[in-house]
Design a protein around this motif. Structure first.
Motif, mmCIF file in Angstrom:
data_model
loop_
_atom_site.group_PDB
_atom_site.id
_atom_site.type_symbol
_atom_site.label_atom_id
_atom_site.label_comp_id
_atom_site.label_asym_id
_atom_site.label_seq_id
_atom_site.Cartn_x
_atom_site.Cartn_y
_atom_site.Cartn_z
ATOM 1 N N MET A 341 38.506 -19.309 14.375
ATOM 2 C CA MET A 341 37.484 -19.294 15.428
ATOM 3 C C MET A 341 36.767 -20.639 15.508
ATOM 4 O O MET A 341 36.386 -21.093 16.588
ATOM 5 C CB MET A 341 36.496 -18.165 15.173
ATOM 6 C CG MET A 341 37.125 -16.783 15.311
ATOM 7 S SD MET A 341 35.950 -15.441 15.243
ATOM 8 C CE MET A 341 35.198 -15.523 16.880
ATOM 9 N N ARG A 342 36.584 -21.289 14.383
ATOM 10 C CA ARG A 342 35.951 -22.613 14.393
ATOM 11 C C ARG A 342 36.837 -23.637 15.109
ATOM 12 O O ARG A 342 36.347 -24.536 15.786
ATOM 13 C CB ARG A 342 35.662 -23.073 12.962
ATOM 14 C CG ARG A 342 34.564 -22.263 12.258
ATOM 15 C CD ARG A 342 34.489 -22.617 10.783
ATOM 16 N NE ARG A 342 33.588 -21.719 10.081
ATOM 17 C CZ ARG A 342 32.321 -21.980 9.794
ATOM 18 N NH1 ARG A 342 31.793 -23.135 10.181
ATOM 19 N NH2 ARG A 342 31.579 -21.125 9.135
ATOM 20 N N ILE A 343 38.155 -23.503 14.942
ATOM 21 C CA ILE A 343 39.073 -24.414 15.617
ATOM 22 C C ILE A 343 39.040 -24.188 17.129
ATOM 23 O O ILE A 343 38.956 -25.147 17.911
ATOM 24 C CB ILE A 343 40.506 -24.206 15.080
ATOM 25 C CG1 ILE A 343 40.609 -24.713 13.641
ATOM 26 C CG2 ILE A 343 41.531 -24.916 15.975
ATOM 27 C CD1 ILE A 343 41.910 -24.360 12.958
ATOM 28 N N VAL A 344 39.081 -22.940 17.544
ATOM 29 C CA VAL A 344 39.106 -22.618 18.973
ATOM 30 C C VAL A 344 37.738 -22.849 19.616
ATOM 31 O O VAL A 344 37.636 -23.168 20.806
ATOM 32 C CB VAL A 344 39.590 -21.166 19.178
ATOM 33 C CG1 VAL A 344 39.487 -20.752 20.638
ATOM 34 C CG2 VAL A 344 41.035 -21.028 18.684
ATOM 35 N N GLY A 345 36.670 -22.690 18.851
ATOM 36 C CA GLY A 345 35.330 -22.951 19.374
ATOM 37 C C GLY A 345 34.776 -21.785 20.168
ATOM 38 O O GLY A 345 35.138 -20.624 19.955
ATOM 39 N N GLY A 346 33.920 -22.089 21.139
ATOM 40 C CA GLY A 346 33.208 -21.060 21.883
ATOM 41 C C GLY A 346 34.112 -20.091 22.611
ATOM 42 O O GLY A 346 33.751 -18.924 22.811
ATOM 43 N N HIS A 353 40.335 -13.378 24.927
ATOM 44 C CA HIS A 353 41.097 -13.934 23.812
ATOM 45 C C HIS A 353 41.066 -12.948 22.644
ATOM 46 O O HIS A 353 40.053 -12.268 22.426
ATOM 47 C CB HIS A 353 40.524 -15.278 23.379
ATOM 48 C CG HIS A 353 40.530 -16.319 24.460
ATOM 49 N ND1 HIS A 353 41.685 -16.807 25.005
ATOM 50 C CD2 HIS A 353 39.508 -16.953 25.091
ATOM 51 C CE1 HIS A 353 41.381 -17.707 25.937
ATOM 52 N NE2 HIS A 353 40.066 -17.804 26.016
ATOM 53 N N PRO A 354 42.141 -12.859 21.848
ATOM 54 C CA PRO A 354 42.191 -11.850 20.783
ATOM 55 C C PRO A 354 41.369 -12.179 19.545
ATOM 56 O O PRO A 354 41.160 -11.303 18.706
ATOM 57 C CB PRO A 354 43.687 -11.790 20.439
ATOM 58 C CG PRO A 354 44.191 -13.161 20.739
ATOM 59 C CD PRO A 354 43.422 -13.609 21.957
ATOM 60 N N LEU A 355 40.905 -13.429 19.419
ATOM 61 C CA LEU A 355 40.235 -13.821 18.176
ATOM 62 C C LEU A 355 38.991 -13.005 17.889
ATOM 63 O O LEU A 355 38.695 -12.693 16.736
ATOM 64 C CB LEU A 355 39.883 -15.310 18.203
ATOM 65 C CG LEU A 355 41.007 -16.272 17.803
ATOM 66 C CD1 LEU A 355 40.528 -17.711 17.893
ATOM 67 C CD2 LEU A 355 41.510 -15.971 16.404
ATOM 68 N N GLU A 356 38.235 -12.650 18.919
ATOM 69 C CA GLU A 356 37.005 -11.894 18.639
ATOM 70 C C GLU A 356 37.351 -10.496 18.115
ATOM 71 O O GLU A 356 36.616 -9.942 17.300
ATOM 72 C CB GLU A 356 36.100 -11.833 19.876
ATOM 73 C CG GLU A 356 36.676 -11.118 21.090
ATOM 74 C CD GLU A 356 36.398 -9.626 21.057
ATOM 75 O OE1 GLU A 356 35.378 -9.223 20.463
ATOM 76 O OE2 GLU A 356 37.214 -8.869 21.616
ATOM 77 N N ARG A 357 38.487 -9.938 18.547
ATOM 78 C CA ARG A 357 38.916 -8.648 18.005
ATOM 79 C C ARG A 357 39.405 -8.811 16.568
ATOM 80 O O ARG A 357 39.101 -7.988 15.698
ATOM 81 C CB ARG A 357 40.023 -8.042 18.863
ATOM 82 C CG ARG A 357 40.411 -6.635 18.413
ATOM 83 C CD ARG A 357 41.491 -6.013 19.265
ATOM 84 N NE ARG A 357 42.820 -6.568 19.020
ATOM 85 C CZ ARG A 357 43.463 -7.399 19.828
ATOM 86 N NH1 ARG A 357 42.915 -7.779 20.968
ATOM 87 N NH2 ARG A 357 44.661 -7.859 19.524
#
Length: 385
Positions: A341-346, A353-357
């Protein structure tokens, strides 16, 4: 893509199973967001898992199952979780319970054979229901308030269970209850059709929403005398390798997050840079950190699984190692998702996007057994014993 399966897979059957699991995982990934948003159990996923024989993987060969080793079980868990963590965790509970019964021989063989037949031929699903609102996790020694009373050749069971994963899809519930006559804790097999059995929709959580781990309410449920499967012994519980399906699931989620972040970094180029962010040294450092965490967790977990499979005589001494695997893998998975998440940012916070899941789902691992503090206690006691 992060793949070290060449280090782990050297058997044709393993390769074929993983290919099927990979195909299913990709399908599950397409449905994961909507199932998560609606808090809906993935019935469609389980229909396909049943069609491919994935709900009979740990059933003994003599009853028509795959008789899967722990090592191979974890490979499947990790792969399915790359697509949908909630589906993988749900599948893991079912297959893990069957593996535990198979390896512990704690059930009457005729009863186990009957359940295996229904799993293999009818796709029946089973899970254990032990946690209660006030007694907490059974791993902390709480005695169930759910009660069982003998009336002739019938057991009458009353109680309230929480965290009943797969609740709307289960065909059988293994319920722990305190036997009124003796004070012993027994395990009872209750079919979903039993009068007085009800599922209450309570599962509205931050993560793992599609497991539908709702509450199970039992009001004067009557089952036959042979529904008593086993009596829980008072001595120290035996180590249970099958519970490694839990960290394997969270490792799969972490792998998906890592791969997403790497692909994002290859394509994303802000106006302030003449190249994609994949060429930024700090981004590469973060990816390296993720990969080190992944390698550390993965090799540790599969090494312990290998020992479990190949040295059954040592299993009684592996409790601390199993607990340590869960701690190391789950916390590494959380770190990996956070770094992604730090790489992808806000943009990582956005629902499209699936990262928050991944971020929400992976944190559920902290609350699966054993909890970190119990692992520290176990290791500390061993060090000074």
């Amino acid at each position: 893509m992060f793949e070290y399966d060449d280090l782990l897979v050297n058997d044709h059957k393993q390769v074929q199973r993983l290919k099927i699991a990979d195909t299913l995982s990709k399908l599950f990934a397409e449905r994961a967001s909507q199932n998560d948003e609606e808090g809906r159990f993935p019935f469609e996923n389980f229909k396909e898992l049943k069609e491919e024989g994935f709900v009979k993987l740990t059933v003994p060969k003599k009853y028509g199952g795959g008789d899967l080793s722990l090592y191979d079980f974890l490979l499947i868990q990790e792969k399915i979780a790359e697509g949908d963590g909630a589906t993988a965790l749900s599948l893991g509970w079912h297959n893990g319970i069957v593996m535990n019964i198979r390896d512990s021989n704690k059930w009457d063989e005729q009863k186990f054979a009957q359940i295996c037949y229904e799993i293999v031929n009818e796709g029946k699903l089973i899970n254990s229901c032990a946690t209660e609102p006030t007694s907490g996790s059974p791993a902390r020694g709480g005695k169930p308030l759910t009660s069982a009373r003998k009336d002739g050749n019938v057991w009458i069971i009353n109680g309230h269970k929480t965290f009943t994963s797969l609740a709307p899809a289960l065909d059988y519930f293994i319920v722990t209850a305190t036997i009124e006559e003796t004070g012993e804790v027994g395990e009872f097999l209750i079919p979903k059709e039993a009068d007085g059995l009800r599922i209450e929709k309570t599962w509205n959580t931050l993560g793992m929403r599609a497991t539908r781990s709702d509450d199970l309410l039992l009001t004067k449920v009557k089952v036959q005398g042979d529904a008593l499967l086993s009596i829980r012994m008072q001595q120290k519980p035996e180590p249970q390798g099958w519970l490694l399906h839990i960290p394997a699931c969270y490792l799969g989620i972490a792998k998906a997050a890592r791969n997403y972040a790497v692909q994002f970094a290859k394509k994303y180029q802000p106006q302030s840079l003449p190249h994609p962010i994949s060429e930024v040294p700090e981004v590469r450092r973060k990816v390296a950190e993720m990969d080190i965490d992944m390698m550390k967790a993965r090799h540790f977990m599969y090494h312990v699984a290998y020992l479990w499979d190949h040295f059954p005589g040592k299993r009684k001494k592996m409790g601390e190692e199993l607990a340590a695997v869960k701690y190391v893998v789950t916390n590494s998975a959380i770190n990996i998702v956070d770094m992604a998440m730090r790489i992808v940012g806000g943009q990582s916070l956005m629902k499209e996007h699936p990262l928050e899941r991944y971020y929400r789902d992976v944190r559920a691992g902290l609350h699966n057994p054993p909890a970190d503090d119990l692992t520290f206690m176990k290791l500390g006691q061993k060090a000074f014993s």
